[in-house]
Design a protein around this motif. Structure first.
Motif, PDB file in Angstrom:
ATOM      1  N   ILE A 175       0.873  -1.322  -0.096  1.00 15.54           N
ATOM      2  CA  ILE A 175      -0.126   0.288  -0.003  1.00 15.54           C
ATOM      3  C   ILE A 175       1.071   1.382   0.140  1.00 15.54           C
ATOM      4  CG2 ILE A 175      -2.216   0.893   1.208  1.00 15.54           C
ATOM      5  CD1 ILE A 175      -2.461  -1.355   2.549  1.00 15.54           C
ATOM      6  N   GLY A 176       1.004   1.676  -1.176  1.00 15.26           N
ATOM      7  CA  GLY A 176       2.116   3.271  -1.182  1.00 15.26           C
ATOM      8  C   GLY A 176       1.131   4.421  -0.547  1.00 15.26           C
ATOM      9  N   PHE A 177       1.173   5.312   0.410  1.00 13.84           N
ATOM     10  CA  PHE A 177       0.240   5.717   0.652  1.00 13.84           C
ATOM     11  C   PHE A 177       0.832   7.286   0.665  1.00 13.84           C
ATOM     12  CE2 PHE A 177      -3.291   5.970   3.447  1.00 13.84           C
ATOM     13  CZ  PHE A 177      -3.457   6.975   3.514  1.00 13.84           C
ATOM     14  N   GLY A 178       0.443   7.819   0.187  1.00 11.70           N
ATOM     15  CA  GLY A 178       0.613   8.944  -0.063  1.00 11.70           C
ATOM     16  C   GLY A 178       1.939   9.491  -1.617  1.00 11.70           C
ATOM     17  N   GLN A 179       1.983  10.788  -2.086  1.00 14.40           N
ATOM     18  CA  GLN A 179       3.569  10.706  -3.443  1.00 14.40           C
ATOM     19  C   GLN A 179       4.341   9.458  -3.463  1.00 14.40           C
ATOM     20  OE1 GLN A 179       5.360  14.344  -3.803  1.00 14.40           O
ATOM     21  NE2 GLN A 179       4.349  14.370  -6.335  1.00 14.40           N
ATOM     22  N   ALA A 180       5.231   9.610  -2.725  1.00 16.29           N
ATOM     23  CA  ALA A 180       5.838   8.897  -2.248  1.00 16.29           C
ATOM     24  C   ALA A 180       6.308   8.118  -2.456  1.00 16.29           C
ATOM     25  CB  ALA A 180       7.303  10.198  -1.233  1.00 16.29           C
ATOM     26  N   GLY A 181       4.946   7.061  -1.433  1.00 16.17           N
ATOM     27  CA  GLY A 181       4.834   5.790  -1.134  1.00 16.17           C
ATOM     28  C   GLY A 181       3.989   5.368  -2.477  1.00 16.17           C
ATOM     29  N   GLY A 182       3.951   5.878  -3.332  1.00 15.88           N
ATOM     30  CA  GLY A 182       2.986   5.471  -3.960  1.00 15.88           C
ATOM     31  C   GLY A 182       4.256   5.785  -5.046  1.00 15.88           C
ATOM     32  N   LYS A 183       4.687   6.003  -5.522  1.00 16.75           N
ATOM     33  CA  LYS A 183       5.950   5.979  -6.613  1.00 16.75           C
ATOM     34  C   LYS A 183       7.014   4.695  -6.442  1.00 16.75           C
ATOM     35  CE  LYS A 183       6.094  10.667  -7.949  1.00 16.75           C
ATOM     36  NZ  LYS A 183       7.356  11.292  -8.175  1.00 16.75           N
ATOM     37  N   ILE A 184       6.943   4.424  -5.536  1.00 15.66           N
ATOM     38  CA  ILE A 184       7.876   3.809  -4.466  1.00 15.66           C
ATOM     39  C   ILE A 184       7.078   1.921  -4.878  1.00 15.66           C
ATOM     40  CG2 ILE A 184       9.077   2.350  -2.275  1.00 15.66           C
ATOM     41  CD1 ILE A 184       9.596   5.328  -1.109  1.00 15.66           C
ATOM     42  N   VAL A 185       6.003   1.937  -4.821  1.00 14.27           N
ATOM     43  CA  VAL A 185       5.580   0.850  -4.862  1.00 14.27           C
ATOM     44  C   VAL A 185       5.058   0.426  -6.615  1.00 14.27           C
ATOM     45  CG1 VAL A 185       3.094  -0.407  -5.010  1.00 14.27           C
ATOM     46  CG2 VAL A 185       3.763   0.877  -2.625  1.00 14.27           C
TER      47      VAL A 185
ATOM     48  N   ALA B 142      -1.165  -4.623  -5.487  1.00 10.21           N
ATOM     49  CA  ALA B 142      -0.438  -2.715  -5.131  1.00 10.21           C
ATOM     50  C   ALA B 142      -1.911  -2.247  -4.981  1.00 10.21           C
ATOM     51  CB  ALA B 142       0.655  -2.781  -6.211  1.00 10.21           C
ATOM     52  N   VAL B 143      -1.715  -0.991  -3.518  1.00 13.99           N
ATOM     53  CA  VAL B 143      -2.630   0.018  -4.440  1.00 13.99           C
ATOM     54  C   VAL B 143      -1.982   0.882  -3.566  1.00 13.99           C
ATOM     55  CG1 VAL B 143      -4.823   0.371  -2.093  1.00 13.99           C
ATOM     56  CG2 VAL B 143      -4.974  -1.679  -2.714  1.00 13.99           C
ATOM     57  N   ALA B 144      -2.652   2.361  -4.143  1.00 11.52           N
ATOM     58  CA  ALA B 144      -2.270   3.266  -4.128  1.00 11.52           C
ATOM     59  C   ALA B 144      -3.601   4.678  -3.265  1.00 11.52           C
ATOM     60  CB  ALA B 144      -1.715   4.176  -5.173  1.00 11.52           C
ATOM     61  N   VAL B 145      -2.996   5.509  -2.417  1.00 10.51           N
ATOM     62  CA  VAL B 145      -4.324   6.014  -1.639  1.00 10.51           C
ATOM     63  C   VAL B 145      -3.214   7.745  -1.385  1.00 10.51           C
ATOM     64  CG1 VAL B 145      -5.173   6.012  -0.102  1.00 10.51           C
ATOM     65  CG2 VAL B 145      -4.959   4.157  -0.254  1.00 10.51           C
ATOM     66  N   ASN B 146      -3.734   8.360  -1.793  1.00  8.93           N
ATOM     67  CA  ASN B 146      -4.018   9.202  -1.683  1.00  8.93           C
ATOM     68  C   ASN B 146      -4.612  10.768  -1.497  1.00  8.93           C
ATOM     69  OD1 ASN B 146      -1.597  12.252  -2.581  1.00  8.93           O
ATOM     70  ND2 ASN B 146      -0.477  10.605  -3.547  1.00  8.93           N
TER      71      ASN B 146
ATOM     72  N   VAL C 299     -10.435   3.091   1.726  1.00  4.08           N
ATOM     73  CA  VAL C 299      -8.906   2.608   1.852  1.00  4.08           C
ATOM     74  C   VAL C 299      -9.538   0.995   1.987  1.00  4.08           C
ATOM     75  CG1 VAL C 299      -7.302   2.026   2.389  1.00  4.08           C
ATOM     76  CG2 VAL C 299      -7.604   4.302   2.274  1.00  4.08           C
ATOM     77  N   GLN C 300     -10.384   0.347   2.765  1.00  6.08           N
ATOM     78  CA  GLN C 300     -10.767  -1.030   2.713  1.00  6.08           C
ATOM     79  C   GLN C 300     -11.326  -1.483   1.599  1.00  6.08           C
ATOM     80  OE1 GLN C 300      -9.927  -3.180   5.965  1.00  6.08           O
ATOM     81  NE2 GLN C 300     -10.401  -4.523   4.498  1.00  6.08           N
ATOM     82  N   GLY C 301     -11.866  -1.016   1.029  1.00  5.42           N
ATOM     83  CA  GLY C 301     -12.537  -0.937  -0.107  1.00  5.42           C
ATOM     84  C   GLY C 301     -11.979  -1.629  -1.372  1.00  5.42           C
ATOM     85  N   ALA C 302     -10.541  -0.900  -1.417  1.00  5.12           N
ATOM     86  CA  ALA C 302      -9.681  -1.526  -2.417  1.00  5.12           C
ATOM     87  C   ALA C 302      -8.892  -2.724  -1.377  1.00  5.12           C
ATOM     88  CB  ALA C 302      -9.053  -0.100  -2.136  1.00  5.12           C
ATOM     89  N   ILE C 303      -8.527  -2.381   0.004  1.00  6.52           N
ATOM     90  CA  ILE C 303      -7.923  -3.740   0.431  1.00  6.52           C
ATOM     91  C   ILE C 303      -9.086  -4.685   0.154  1.00  6.52           C
ATOM     92  CG2 ILE C 303      -6.834  -4.472   2.073  1.00  6.52           C
ATOM     93  CD1 ILE C 303      -6.792  -1.334   3.280  1.00  6.52           C
TER      94      ILE C 303
ATOM     95  N   SER D 181      -0.321   6.801   7.238  1.00  5.75           N
ATOM     96  CA  SER D 181       0.609   5.568   7.415  1.00  5.75           C
ATOM     97  C   SER D 181       0.259   4.623   8.627  1.00  5.75           C
ATOM     98  CB  SER D 181       1.030   5.484   6.554  1.00  5.75           C
ATOM     99  OG  SER D 181       2.475   5.826   7.086  1.00  5.75           O
ATOM    100  N   PRO D 182       0.201   5.926   9.535  1.00  9.22           N
ATOM    101  CA  PRO D 182      -0.144   4.852  10.765  1.00  9.22           C
ATOM    102  C   PRO D 182      -1.076   5.014  10.798  1.00  9.22           C
ATOM    103  CG  PRO D 182       1.189   7.413  11.203  1.00  9.22           C
ATOM    104  CD  PRO D 182       1.008   6.860   9.295  1.00  9.22           C
ATOM    105  N   VAL D 183      -2.722   5.790  10.764  1.00 11.34           N
ATOM    106  CA  VAL D 183      -3.740   5.186  11.053  1.00 11.34           C
ATOM    107  C   VAL D 183      -3.775   3.923  10.234  1.00 11.34           C
ATOM    108  CG1 VAL D 183      -6.797   5.620   9.454  1.00 11.34           C
ATOM    109  CG2 VAL D 183      -4.503   7.601  11.106  1.00 11.34           C
ATOM    110  N   VAL D 184      -3.627   3.674   8.728  1.00  7.19           N
ATOM    111  CA  VAL D 184      -3.949   2.155   8.200  1.00  7.19           C
ATOM    112  C   VAL D 184      -3.388   1.364   8.728  1.00  7.19           C
ATOM    113  CG1 VAL D 184      -3.849   1.443   5.715  1.00  7.19           C
ATOM    114  CG2 VAL D 184      -5.002   3.546   5.938  1.00  7.19           C
ATOM    115  N   ALA D 185      -2.240   1.046   9.007  1.00  5.22           N
ATOM    116  CA  ALA D 185      -1.252   0.052   9.464  1.00  5.22           C
ATOM    117  C   ALA D 185      -2.228  -0.527  11.308  1.00  5.22           C
ATOM    118  CB  ALA D 185       0.073   0.726  10.205  1.00  5.22           C
ATOM    119  N   LYS D 186      -2.881   0.732  11.535  1.00  7.07           N
ATOM    120  CA  LYS D 186      -3.253   0.616  13.072  1.00  7.07           C
ATOM    121  C   LYS D 186      -5.095  -0.213  12.725  1.00  7.07           C
ATOM    122  CE  LYS D 186      -5.586   2.740  17.289  1.00  7.07           C
ATOM    123  NZ  LYS D 186      -5.371   3.978  17.996  1.00  7.07           N
TER     124      LYS D 186
END
Length: 393
Positions: free
Chosen positions: A6-16, A34-38, A86-90, A116-121
């Motif tokens: 799950i790539g969260f935000g700009q940097a996370g999406g690009k890395i995934v 793979a999921v990207a959230v922004n 987010v859960q819908g994509a997961i 990202s901490p919110v989704v991890a929890k």
């Protein structure tokens, strides 16, 4: 190891996105889904490999698709409010086929840093699979607000995941690079290092099987126990000989491995690579002494991998870290290089994190002072006219 990323935000999406490209080029099959959230629509449109149906735009009611402007408190609030999207994509991820979740985010911005901490929890509450984080620290020259964001996100994120792997931009930025070129280079380094690590143990029918297999359980057990992790990497190219085909520097020119000198040379070369990987540039620079757990993966053509060398490298890692939990093994590949990848988990002596937290505290104090001063300045600006002019309401 099969991951749901799950790539969260700009940097996370690009890395995934880059991980998916790596998967296709190497056939490693790390990314099962793979999921990207922004919160910024433009960032999602810029992705090339993540399927469009797996790109989730959140916060439309609050920020209209324009991002949160490096406000990670707002990023966290929006992630909480729109967690169902987010859960819908997961829900489309075949979770029974994955070994773990990996949430990737830049910690200096707003959306990834806050969300990202919110989704991890959320994931840890619902699923039994491990939830790992891959957090990218901003460079020290990126400004106080990004440092403050990173420090606050780091201390929250590390508590919500089963392990937080960290990449420090500060240690990897090259002078003279353009901004875009610099981040492309950094993303390639991230994917190369974590790709070798997570790719270990993936064997298809007809492939060479390792002497000492490293599979997903080895990685999970090394990351088990939480805390912060860093990865080291070193490689040497294989030489091509017209007489003997693919020949490595790890072997003699005739391709034989029976000769004692060749075996000793192979062993010494492998242990040298292990030292380079551990003592060279880590994804998060730190003192390796005191690392709680470690995993060594040697990857390369099977004829260039040597059990004695790997065992000696593992023993050296035990001595350097002081840990009795050092796992190791080989990962045969057809790539024309031999690589050592080292995962150091539960590291404590990390000067960069201490510096980050200190700078963040100073930045927070400065921001509070500036806000207080701003109110006083506004009062000074308008108070001279208050006695002579009537307000509108």
């Amino acid at each position: 190891m099969k991951l749901a990323m799950i790539g969260f935000g700009q940097a996370g999406g690009k890395i995934v996105d880059k991980f998916l490209e790596y998967d296709r080029e190497t056939g490693s099959g790390i990314v099962r889904s793979a999921v990207a959230v922004n919160t910024a629509k433009a960032d999602l449109l810029g992705l090339e490999h993540i399927p469009e149906e797996n790109r989730v735009l959140i916060g439309q009611a609050r920020v209209k698709g324009h991002g949160v402007g490096a406000d990670n408190e707002l990023g966290a609030e929006i992630a909480e409010e729109d967690i169902d999207e987010v859960q819908g994509a997961i829900d489309n991820i075949p979770v029974h086929e994955v070994d773990a979740f990996l949430i990737v985010a830049g910690l200096g911005g707003g959306t990834g840093s806050g969300g990202s901490p919110v989704v991890a929890k959320h994931l840890k509450r619902i699923y039994t699979e491990p939830v790992y984080g891959l957090g990218v620290l901003p460079g020290s020259d990126e400004g106080g607000i990004y440092t403050l964001n990173a420090a606050r996100s780091f201390q929250t994120f590390v508590r919500e995941v089963d392990n937080l792997m960290v990449f420090d931009n500060d240690a990897w930025r090259q002078t003279g690079e353009s901004v875009e070129g610099g981040y492309d280079h950094i993303n390639e380094e991230i994917v190369r290092r974590f790709g070798v690590l997570f790719g270990a143990g993936e064997v298809e029918a007809g492939d060479n099987v390792a002497e000492s297999v490293v599979d997903s359980s080895e990685i999970i057990n090394t990351l088990d126990g939480g805390g912060v992790s860093t990865v080291g990497y070193a490689s040497e190219d294989v030489e091509v000989s017209s007489s003997g085909g693919l020949l490595s520097r790890f072997k003699g020119g005739d391709g034989s491995t029976d000769d004692g000198m060749d075996t000793a040379n192979t062993t010494n070369r492998i242990t040298s690579l292990v030292r380079k990987a551990a003592l060279g540039r880590l994804t998060l620079p730190c003192e390796i002494e005191g690392a709680e757990r470690a995993l060594l993966v040697m990857a390369g053509p099977p004829e260039h991998l040597n059990r004695k060398g790997i065992e000696r490298g593992r023993k050296w890692l035990e001595e350097q870290t002081g840990s009795m939990e050092v796992r190791g093994g080989d990962y045969p590949t057809n790539a024309p290089k031999v690589a050592a990848s080292i995962l150091l988990a539960g590291v404590h002596n990390v000067p960069r994190i201490k510096e980050l937290q200190q700078v963040a505290i100073e930045a927070q104090d400065n921001i509070d002072d500036i806000r207080s001063q701003s109110e006083d300045n506004l009062e000074d600006l308008v108070e001279d006219d208050e006695d002579e002019l009537d307000p509108l309401f």
